[in-house]
Design a protein around this motif. Structure first.
Motif, mmCIF file in Angstrom:
data_model
loop_
_atom_site.group_PDB
_atom_site.id
_atom_site.type_symbol
_atom_site.label_atom_id
_atom_site.label_comp_id
_atom_site.label_asym_id
_atom_site.label_seq_id
_atom_site.Cartn_x
_atom_site.Cartn_y
_atom_site.Cartn_z
ATOM 1 N N MET A 1 94.292 -28.758 -29.218
ATOM 2 C CA MET A 1 94.073 -30.194 -29.309
ATOM 3 C C MET A 1 92.584 -30.455 -29.091
ATOM 4 O O MET A 1 91.995 -29.927 -28.172
ATOM 5 C CB MET A 1 94.897 -30.896 -28.232
ATOM 6 N N ASP A 2 92.000 -31.262 -29.922
ATOM 7 C CA ASP A 2 90.586 -31.545 -29.751
ATOM 8 C C ASP A 2 90.367 -32.770 -28.870
ATOM 9 O O ASP A 2 91.306 -33.488 -28.525
ATOM 10 C CB ASP A 2 89.879 -31.689 -31.104
ATOM 11 N N ALA A 3 89.111 -32.988 -28.492
ATOM 12 C CA ALA A 3 88.769 -34.063 -27.562
ATOM 13 C C ALA A 3 89.164 -35.438 -28.082
ATOM 14 O O ALA A 3 89.628 -36.284 -27.317
ATOM 15 C CB ALA A 3 87.271 -34.020 -27.258
ATOM 16 N N LEU A 4 89.011 -35.675 -29.374
ATOM 17 C CA LEU A 4 89.337 -36.991 -29.919
ATOM 18 C C LEU A 4 90.841 -37.255 -29.896
ATOM 19 O O LEU A 4 91.271 -38.386 -29.633
ATOM 20 C CB LEU A 4 88.774 -37.137 -31.330
ATOM 21 N N ASN A 5 91.643 -36.229 -30.139
ATOM 22 C CA ASN A 5 93.098 -36.393 -30.019
ATOM 23 C C ASN A 5 93.493 -36.639 -28.563
ATOM 24 O O ASN A 5 94.374 -37.458 -28.285
ATOM 25 C CB ASN A 5 93.834 -35.173 -30.562
ATOM 26 N N ALA A 6 92.859 -35.928 -27.650
ATOM 27 C CA ALA A 6 93.136 -36.135 -26.226
ATOM 28 C C ALA A 6 92.748 -37.555 -25.816
ATOM 29 O O ALA A 6 93.462 -38.204 -25.048
ATOM 30 C CB ALA A 6 92.378 -35.111 -25.383
ATOM 31 N N GLU A 12 96.676 -44.270 -25.445
ATOM 32 C CA GLU A 12 98.071 -44.655 -25.679
ATOM 33 C C GLU A 12 98.855 -44.766 -24.376
ATOM 34 O O GLU A 12 99.706 -45.637 -24.228
ATOM 35 C CB GLU A 12 98.765 -43.636 -26.578
ATOM 36 N N TYR A 13 98.591 -43.865 -23.434
ATOM 37 C CA TYR A 13 99.325 -43.851 -22.177
ATOM 38 C C TYR A 13 98.607 -44.609 -21.053
ATOM 39 O O TYR A 13 99.045 -44.570 -19.914
ATOM 40 C CB TYR A 13 99.594 -42.402 -21.745
ATOM 41 N N GLY A 14 97.503 -45.265 -21.377
ATOM 42 C CA GLY A 14 96.804 -46.083 -20.385
ATOM 43 C C GLY A 14 96.164 -45.287 -19.257
ATOM 44 O O GLY A 14 96.107 -45.757 -18.123
ATOM 45 N N MET A 15 95.701 -44.085 -19.580
ATOM 46 C CA MET A 15 95.065 -43.260 -18.552
ATOM 47 C C MET A 15 93.668 -43.803 -18.241
ATOM 48 O O MET A 15 92.927 -44.160 -19.151
ATOM 49 C CB MET A 15 94.970 -41.812 -19.017
ATOM 50 N N HIS A 40 91.937 -40.582 -9.360
ATOM 51 C CA HIS A 40 92.879 -40.418 -10.465
ATOM 52 C C HIS A 40 93.111 -38.953 -10.836
ATOM 53 O O HIS A 40 93.837 -38.661 -11.791
ATOM 54 C CB HIS A 40 92.377 -41.160 -11.710
ATOM 55 N N SER A 41 92.538 -38.016 -10.098
ATOM 56 C CA SER A 41 92.609 -36.607 -10.500
ATOM 57 C C SER A 41 94.038 -36.074 -10.507
ATOM 58 O O SER A 41 94.424 -35.334 -11.410
ATOM 59 C CB SER A 41 91.711 -35.741 -9.622
ATOM 60 N N GLU A 42 94.851 -36.440 -9.537
ATOM 61 C CA GLU A 42 96.233 -35.949 -9.511
ATOM 62 C C GLU A 42 97.017 -36.509 -10.703
ATOM 63 O O GLU A 42 97.767 -35.777 -11.359
ATOM 64 C CB GLU A 42 96.917 -36.345 -8.208
ATOM 65 N N LYS A 43 96.832 -37.781 -10.997
ATOM 66 C CA LYS A 43 97.501 -38.408 -12.145
ATOM 67 C C LYS A 43 97.091 -37.704 -13.431
ATOM 68 O O LYS A 43 97.918 -37.434 -14.299
ATOM 69 C CB LYS A 43 97.132 -39.892 -12.197
ATOM 70 N N TRP A 44 95.797 -37.376 -13.541
ATOM 71 C CA TRP A 44 95.306 -36.695 -14.742
ATOM 72 C C TRP A 44 95.852 -35.282 -14.856
ATOM 73 O O TRP A 44 96.222 -34.829 -15.926
ATOM 74 C CB TRP A 44 93.771 -36.678 -14.769
ATOM 75 N N PHE A 47 99.292 -35.525 -16.147
ATOM 76 C CA PHE A 47 99.288 -35.990 -17.527
ATOM 77 C C PHE A 47 98.942 -34.867 -18.502
ATOM 78 O O PHE A 47 99.632 -34.672 -19.498
ATOM 79 C CB PHE A 47 98.299 -37.149 -17.690
ATOM 80 N N ILE A 48 97.884 -34.120 -18.233
ATOM 81 C CA ILE A 48 97.472 -33.084 -19.186
ATOM 82 C C ILE A 48 98.493 -31.951 -19.273
ATOM 83 O O ILE A 48 98.680 -31.365 -20.331
ATOM 84 C CB ILE A 48 96.048 -32.536 -18.912
ATOM 85 N N LYS A 49 99.176 -31.671 -18.173
ATOM 86 C CA LYS A 49 100.240 -30.664 -18.226
ATOM 87 C C LYS A 49 101.421 -31.170 -19.030
ATOM 88 O O LYS A 49 101.966 -30.450 -19.874
ATOM 89 C CB LYS A 49 100.672 -30.280 -16.816
ATOM 90 N N LYS A 50 101.827 -32.410 -18.794
ATOM 91 C CA LYS A 50 102.970 -32.986 -19.498
ATOM 92 C C LYS A 50 102.713 -33.107 -20.994
ATOM 93 O O LYS A 50 103.596 -32.865 -21.806
ATOM 94 C CB LYS A 50 103.284 -34.364 -18.913
ATOM 95 N N GLN A 51 101.481 -33.436 -21.381
ATOM 96 C CA GLN A 51 101.129 -33.631 -22.781
ATOM 97 C C GLN A 51 100.644 -32.345 -23.452
ATOM 98 O O GLN A 51 100.276 -32.366 -24.617
ATOM 99 C CB GLN A 51 100.048 -34.711 -22.916
ATOM 100 N N SER A 52 100.600 -31.251 -22.718
ATOM 101 C CA SER A 52 100.115 -29.959 -23.226
ATOM 102 C C SER A 52 98.697 -30.064 -23.789
ATOM 103 O O SER A 52 98.370 -29.501 -24.828
ATOM 104 C CB SER A 52 101.058 -29.401 -24.294
ATOM 105 N N VAL A 53 97.850 -30.808 -23.064
ATOM 106 C CA VAL A 53 96.445 -30.949 -23.453
ATOM 107 C C VAL A 53 95.708 -29.672 -23.050
ATOM 108 O O VAL A 53 95.788 -29.238 -21.901
ATOM 109 C CB VAL A 53 95.804 -32.175 -22.765
ATOM 110 N N GLU A 54 95.024 -29.071 -24.015
ATOM 111 C CA GLU A 54 94.232 -27.879 -23.713
ATOM 112 C C GLU A 54 92.914 -28.311 -23.077
ATOM 113 O O GLU A 54 92.287 -29.255 -23.538
ATOM 114 C CB GLU A 54 93.961 -27.095 -24.989
ATOM 115 N N TYR A 55 92.519 -27.613 -22.025
ATOM 116 C CA TYR A 55 91.262 -27.931 -21.360
ATOM 117 C C TYR A 55 90.690 -26.660 -20.755
ATOM 118 O O TYR A 55 91.405 -25.688 -20.520
ATOM 119 C CB TYR A 55 91.462 -29.009 -20.293
#
Length: 63
Positions: A1-6, A12-15, A40-44, A47-55
């Protein structure tokens, strides 16, 4: 997943936060990162784990 998709997912999720150029304190190279307040670090992390965001890493930077 690229940065713009993330970024789109985050909006969309109001992060909280915004996309910024990668600070030189993290890396001398170019790139983008998501900036948000430390409280907000714990929330993030959830979120990234749930959405399978690569980082690469999560880093706290103070200016």
């Amino acid at each position: 997943m690229d940065a713009l998709n993330a970024e789109q997912l985050a909006k969309e999720y109001g992060m909280p936060g915004r996309m910024i150029p990668l600070p030189t304190a993290i890396s001398a190279g170019c790139g983008l990162c998501w900036a948000t307040e430390p409280e907000h670090s714990e929330k993030w992390t959830e979120f990234i784990k749930k959405q399978s965001v690569e980082y690469e890493r999560i880093t706290e930077v103070t200016f």
